[in-house]
Design an enzyme around this catalytic site. Sequence first.
Site, PDB file in Angstrom:
ATOM      1  CB  CYS A  98      -1.002  -0.027   1.145  1.00 59.71           C
ATOM      2  SG  CYS A  98      -2.360   1.160   0.904  1.00 59.71           S
ATOM      3  CG  HIS A 110      -4.113  -3.443   2.333  1.00 62.86           C
ATOM      4  ND1 HIS A 110      -3.173  -3.098   3.269  1.00 62.86           N
ATOM      5  CD2 HIS A 110      -4.720  -2.286   1.943  1.00 62.86           C
ATOM      6  CE1 HIS A 110      -3.208  -1.785   3.456  1.00 62.86           C
ATOM      7  NE2 HIS A 110      -4.129  -1.267   2.659  1.00 62.86           N
ATOM      8  CD  GLU A 123      -2.418  -6.371   4.726  1.00 55.99           C
ATOM      9  OE1 GLU A 123      -2.698  -5.208   5.065  1.00 55.99           O
ATOM     10  OE2 GLU A 123      -1.776  -6.648   3.690  1.00 55.99           O
TER      11      GLU A 123
END
Length: 206
Positions: A83, A187, A189
């Site tokens: 990011c 992202h 994750e």
Amino acid sequence: MTAKSVVVLDYGSGNLRSAQRALQRVGAEVEVTADTDAAMTADGLVVPGVGAFAACMAGLRKISGERIIAERVAAGRPVLGVCVGMQILFACGVEFGVQTPGCGHWPGAVIRLEAPVIPHMGWNVVDSAAGSALFKGLDVDARFYFVHSYAAQRWEGSPDALLTWATYRAPFLAAVEDGALAATQFHPEKSGDAGAAVLSSWVDGL
């Protein structure tokens, strides 16, 4: 087989614990720290980042993060930006008319997206680079989670870099693979199985 060691760089920005958990789930041994020695010696370094470009750069400088990243890249030791952690790898970011110098590993500016609704928040597909290691084996309709108002919208760096694009009214860089230095605007994750696959591919390459 010994687990690969990864440091998530703690410079006051980013989803540190969610990144840590996501990396642990794909088999990495993960430490969240600002310690220079740990960041330099780990098999891989993750540079997260959320919020303003200028604030992230200020936090990075407080822990000599620019030097850590530069020395790792110079030594061919893998670094993954996520990011705003991707954005700060470029020469500069422009927010509200103010230009802030970045780490300068890639030329060009990170600028505001031009779209009716900002930020770009939600799931989106990407056009992955041919030969990409990060996206290897993923379906073309795999979706990733984005939350951002700014992005790199052109590439002026090495012609050998592998570029993955996404579109939110206009194209922007969703990921870059450039030797030891890789980055994602989305992202991983927060991107479910597709994001886990990207992280797993990165860890496997350490």
